[in-house]
Design a protein around this motif. Structure first.
Motif, PDB file in Angstrom:
ATOM      1  N   THR A 119       0.926  -0.995   0.088  1.00  0.00           N
ATOM      2  CA  THR A 119      -0.010  -0.245  -0.210  1.00  0.00           C
ATOM      3  C   THR A 119       0.804   1.293   0.169  1.00  0.00           C
ATOM      4  O   THR A 119       0.576   2.264  -0.510  1.00  0.00           O
ATOM      5  N   LEU A 120       1.725   1.245   1.083  1.00  0.00           N
ATOM      6  CA  LEU A 120       2.519   2.772   0.520  1.00  0.00           C
ATOM      7  C   LEU A 120       3.419   2.546  -0.469  1.00  0.00           C
ATOM      8  O   LEU A 120       3.699   4.206  -0.978  1.00  0.00           O
ATOM      9  N   ILE A 121       3.703   1.300  -1.039  1.00  0.00           N
ATOM     10  CA  ILE A 121       4.792   1.843  -2.569  1.00  0.00           C
ATOM     11  C   ILE A 121       4.105   1.916  -3.836  1.00  0.00           C
ATOM     12  O   ILE A 121       3.721   3.299  -4.172  1.00  0.00           O
ATOM     13  N   THR A 122       1.837   1.688  -3.465  1.00  0.00           N
ATOM     14  CA  THR A 122       1.496   2.504  -3.839  1.00  0.00           C
ATOM     15  C   THR A 122       1.242   3.904  -4.191  1.00  0.00           C
ATOM     16  O   THR A 122       0.859   4.474  -4.820  1.00  0.00           O
ATOM     17  N   LYS A 123       0.657   3.980  -2.966  1.00  0.00           N
ATOM     18  CA  LYS A 123       0.474   5.762  -2.874  1.00  0.00           C
ATOM     19  C   LYS A 123       2.164   6.920  -3.017  1.00  0.00           C
ATOM     20  O   LYS A 123       1.308   7.547  -3.093  1.00  0.00           O
ATOM     21  N   VAL A 124       3.180   6.274  -3.183  1.00  0.00           N
ATOM     22  CA  VAL A 124       4.515   6.718  -3.691  1.00  0.00           C
ATOM     23  C   VAL A 124       4.572   6.623  -4.825  1.00  0.00           C
ATOM     24  O   VAL A 124       4.737   7.439  -5.125  1.00  0.00           O
ATOM     25  N   ALA A 146       0.224  12.789   2.851  1.00  0.00           N
ATOM     26  CA  ALA A 146      -0.374  13.033   4.030  1.00  0.00           C
ATOM     27  C   ALA A 146      -0.765  11.498   4.343  1.00  0.00           C
ATOM     28  O   ALA A 146      -0.598  11.015   5.606  1.00  0.00           O
ATOM     29  N   GLU A 147      -2.005  10.469   2.918  1.00  0.00           N
ATOM     30  CA  GLU A 147      -1.507   9.450   3.234  1.00  0.00           C
ATOM     31  C   GLU A 147      -0.317   8.034   3.280  1.00  0.00           C
ATOM     32  O   GLU A 147       0.089   7.610   3.626  1.00  0.00           O
TER      33      GLU A 147
END
Length: 205
Positions: A119-124, A146-147
């Motif tokens: 999920t972190l990778i997707t946001k970045v 923020a996300e």
């Protein structure tokens, strides 16, 4: 004579038209520059990441989890001066985030950690995508910052939970119960060959 007057008037009209076009172009350029400045200021103001470990587990893990340490170090270096610097930074962050899937410490190499990394990778990567658009949606970019921070908190808290759970002593008999629940270690239900069958056991015809 009439021809000369007509040509003269035509030239004046063309000159005025060109002048008006130039003024419009200058006004549009100024408007675009101002818009870019506002976008830059909005992004610069809200480009604040949680670049230091917030839990004991994450603080200890960065000593051995090199990829996490490098990702946090990249977050700590805030770009300056131009939107191009922020674009380069987002690209570097995307590469560092992708690397988090590699060499995950054995202790944290679990589905709940991997899902949070994903999920972190997707946001970045979304941040990198939006900031490279011609018309940068600054609100979306700052929302993603923020996300990403929320995902970082979630990841580190999950790491802490795993560490805390590993500290809980196993109660007497619990390890045997877990072994019994392991289907891979289950006793086969088929009879062992060459063993006598009890004639008193009920049989299905």
């Amino acid at each position: 004579m009439k021809y000369n007057i007509t040509v003269f008037l035509s030239l004046i009209f063309i000159l005025f038209s060109c002048q008006n076009d130039n003024q419009k172009r200058i006004a549009e350029n100024k408007k675009e520059i101002k818009k870019r400045e506002i976008i830059f200021k909005n992004i610069e103001k809200r480009w604040v990441f949680y670049d230091t470990p917030i839990t004991e587990a994450s603080e200890k893990s960065i000593a051995t989890w090199n990829e996490l340490r490098m990702f946090l170090a990249e977050l700590a270096q805030k770009p300056k001066k131009t939107i191009g610097a922020f674009q380069q930074k987002s690209k570097a962050l995307s590469k560092k985030a992708m690397a988090l899937n590699e060499n995950i410490p054995l202790e944290f190499n679990k589905p709940q950690i991997k899902s949070r990394i994903s999920t972190l990778i997707t946001k970045v990567r979304l941040l990198d995508l939006f900031i490279h658009l011609d018309n940068i949606p600054d609100k979306k970019v700052t929302q993603l910052v923020a996300e990403i921070n929320l995902e970082l908190v979630s990841l580190q808290r999950q790491m802490d939970k795993i560490v805390e759970k590993s500290k809980i002593p196993v109660e007497e008999g619990e390890s045997d119960l877990l072994k019994m629940m392991d289907t891979a270690r289950a006793i086969p239900s088929t009879p062992i060959p060459n063993t006598p069958i009890d004639p008193n056991l009920p049989r299905v015809e």
